[in-house]
Design an enzyme around this catalytic site. Structure first.
Site, PDB file in Angstrom:
ATOM      1  CB  CYS A   1     -11.664  -1.564  -1.191  1.00 53.67           C
ATOM      2  SG  CYS A   1     -10.711  -0.653  -2.426  1.00 53.67           S
TER       3      CYS A   1
ATOM      4  NE  ARG B   1      -3.786   0.327   2.139  1.00 54.03           N
ATOM      5  CZ  ARG B   1      -3.581   1.422   2.857  1.00 54.03           C
ATOM      6  NH1 ARG B   1      -2.612   1.458   3.762  1.00 54.03           N
ATOM      7  NH2 ARG B   1      -4.330   2.496   2.662  1.00 54.03           N
TER       8      ARG B   1
ATOM      9  CG  HIS C   1      -5.144  -3.988   0.744  1.00 63.38           C
ATOM     10  ND1 HIS C   1      -5.346  -3.253  -0.408  1.00 63.38           N
ATOM     11  CD2 HIS C   1      -3.814  -4.282   0.785  1.00 63.38           C
ATOM     12  CE1 HIS C   1      -4.179  -3.104  -1.034  1.00 63.38           C
ATOM     13  NE2 HIS C   1      -3.232  -3.714  -0.337  1.00 63.38           N
ATOM     14  N   GLY C   2      -9.298  -3.663   2.289  1.00 62.78           N
ATOM     15  CA  GLY C   2     -10.540  -4.043   2.926  1.00 62.78           C
ATOM     16  C   GLY C   2     -11.531  -4.672   1.983  1.00 62.78           C
TER      17      GLY C   2
END
Length: 503
Positions: A375, A275, A332-333
């Site tokens: 996300c 990231r 992140h998701g």
């Protein structure tokens, strides 16, 4: 039933078991059955027992049992060998005044911090020397009663003040008021009642008497003081507004609160990439919330389990000397979750649950802000572009990435005073610039800073609405992004710079 005159030995032993605070509480509870002067100067329970005996209140064990149960000395209740004997009480003739029991419950639940807040608010109603002399809430209540600012039929002022800093304590007064009004209506039974010159029997009472009268008092008016007198036929057509302070969360401590940033940059599994740009978000958040007067703590690259452990430990912290909590998660998701660096999921509910009123009582009534840069699905947010992207934009667009991952749940907690600022709506992606940071976090910080620099700062929800507008106007890799705040805030929150942190 055996009289307590025959149990002086037990009374003597009970006297030895009761501390000074217990005796003080018992004397306060007896103010409705004994003259205030007769209770002054009592230091030991045996002195109180003599006063009660003179009034015939120790002819049986019922009254003393009720007193001991109210102050939760169940060990002494058992000592009297009456464990199986029920205290008889009816709504029409209670053994102890419900009003006084209500005040005692407030005293029991009131923290030292809230006591100081109450005394501060009362400084214009009572002499300063009396407030300084008052060690406990019971002392404060006694002084209010002496000044005729508090009584069984006048608790509105106390309610207004408690509403400013503790909703749970205020609910005790509200419940008492509602019960008192109900008992008043019931006790009238078939008696004729006249309201505004109109007389009616029992059947007409609901239409003639208001169920829940509302008292509104302006900020500059004495809450416990004089009453506006009008004729029975003259309605008050313009009720005053409640004080402005009651609409805003208080930010008075130093530091204002704690800001925790969890930033996941490097992932160990094969599915989620580096990231890039998250370090810029870290710097921006730390600089901004430091200026807001928060202590900022940064955690980098946590696994899912480490994230859970961190928030659970944080939830056990004592926040009594802080006004707010901010948690920023950069990762992140997927829908309803974020990922640890081991690519395992942590639900948003797991992040907020340790900070509910039950789990973190010292945060009750205080704002808890969660900003989630991740996300929430795999879909792109569609939008109608007014014109094709310009060639000059190509290079910028290629530096945008998605904080996505493999989607699922509901995130807004049912408890009060939470705000969850999501970078995107459910099922959609959010974007991050690999150099300048994520679109949402950077725009959020920009709008917060602009508001704080303004002569009239906005509340957080107005700012988040502006963030929604600014982010949604952008074009990211030919797609759109729409942030989404979810909240259960009960007041307005305004973040301003603390002067010593502005340099």
């Amino acid at each position: 039933m055996k009289g307590l005159n025959m149990d002086r030995r037990k009374l003597s032993q009970i006297d030895e078991e009761l501390g000074s605070s217990d005796v003080e509480a018992l004397c306060f509870l007896c103010l409705d059955v004994l003259n205030r002067k007769r209770l002054e100067g009592i230091k030991h329970a045996r002195e109180l027992f003599l006063r009660l005996e003179e009034k015939g209140l120790l002819d049986n064990q019922t009254f003393i049992l009720h007193l001991l149960r109210t102050i939760q000395r169940f060990d002494l209740v058992r000592f009297l060998d009456t464990e199986n004997q029920r205290v008889v009480e009816t709504d029409s003739c209670p053994l102890l005044s419900k009003y006084r029991v209500m005040l005692y419950k407030i005293y029991e639940d009131m923290t030292e911090e809230n006591l100081e807040k109450l005394k501060f608010l009362l400084k214009e109603n009572l002499p300063r020397r009396l407030m300084e002399k008052s060690r406990t809430a019971l002392d404060v209540f006694s002084e209010l009663e002496k000044a005729e600012l508090l009584s069984q039929t006048n608790v509105d002022g106390l309610l207004e003040y408690l509403l400013r800093f503790d909703q749970k304590l205020a609910s005790l007064v509200r419940d008492y008021k509602d019960g008192a009004q109900l008992n008043l209506h019931c006790s009238m039974n078939d008696k004729q009642v006249c309201v505004g010159g109109i007389c009616a029997g029992r059947q007409s009472l609901p239409a003639l008497l208001p169920q829940k009268p509302v008292l509104s008092i302006p900020e500059t008016e004495n809450y416990f003081g004089g009453m506006t007198i009008v004729s029975d036929a003259q309605p008050i057509t313009k009720p005053c507004s409640p004080p402005d302070e009651a609409e805003f969360y208080a930010l008075v401590h130093e530091p204002r609160g704690l800001c925790v940033v969890i930033s996941n940059e490097k992932f160990t599994g094969p599915e989620l990439g580096l990231r890039r740009g998250t370090r810029k978000d870290e710097e921006t958040l730390e600089a901004l919330f430091t200026k807001f007067g928060f202590k900022v703590v940064l955690h980098r690259d946590l696994t899912a389990q480490a994230m859970r452990e961190e928030v659970n430990t944080l939830g056990q912290r004592n926040f009594i000397n802080e006004d707010a909590l901010v948690v920023c998660v950069l990762s992140h998701g997927d829908q309803g979750c974020v990922f640890g660096t081991d690519e395992k999921k942590v639900s948003l509910k797991e992040l907020t649950l340790p900070f509910t009123g039950i789990q973190a009582p010292t945060l009750t009534g205080k704002p808890k802000l969660f900003f989630i840069q991740a996300c929430q699905g795999k879909e792109f947010q569609k939008g109608a572009l007014p014109c094709p992207p310009k060639p000059a934009q190509e290079k910028v667009q290629t530096q945008l990435e998605e904080d996505s991952g493999p989607v699922y749940g509901e995130t807004v907690p049912s408890d009060a005073d939470f705000l969850i600022g999501m970078a995107t709506v459910e099922e959609c992606k959010s974007f991050r610039h690999v150099v300048t940071g994520s679109i949402y976090i950077q725009k959020l910080c920009e709008m917060l800073e602009k508001s704080a620099e303004s002569t009239e700062p906005d509340d957080i929800l107005s700012i988040l609405t502006r963030v929604n507008k600014e982010v949604s106007k952008g074009n990211y890799m030919g797609q759109k992004q729409m942030p989404q705040p979810k909240y259960t805030l009960t007041k307005k929150l305004v973040l301003t710079f603390v002067k010593e942190n502005m340099n």
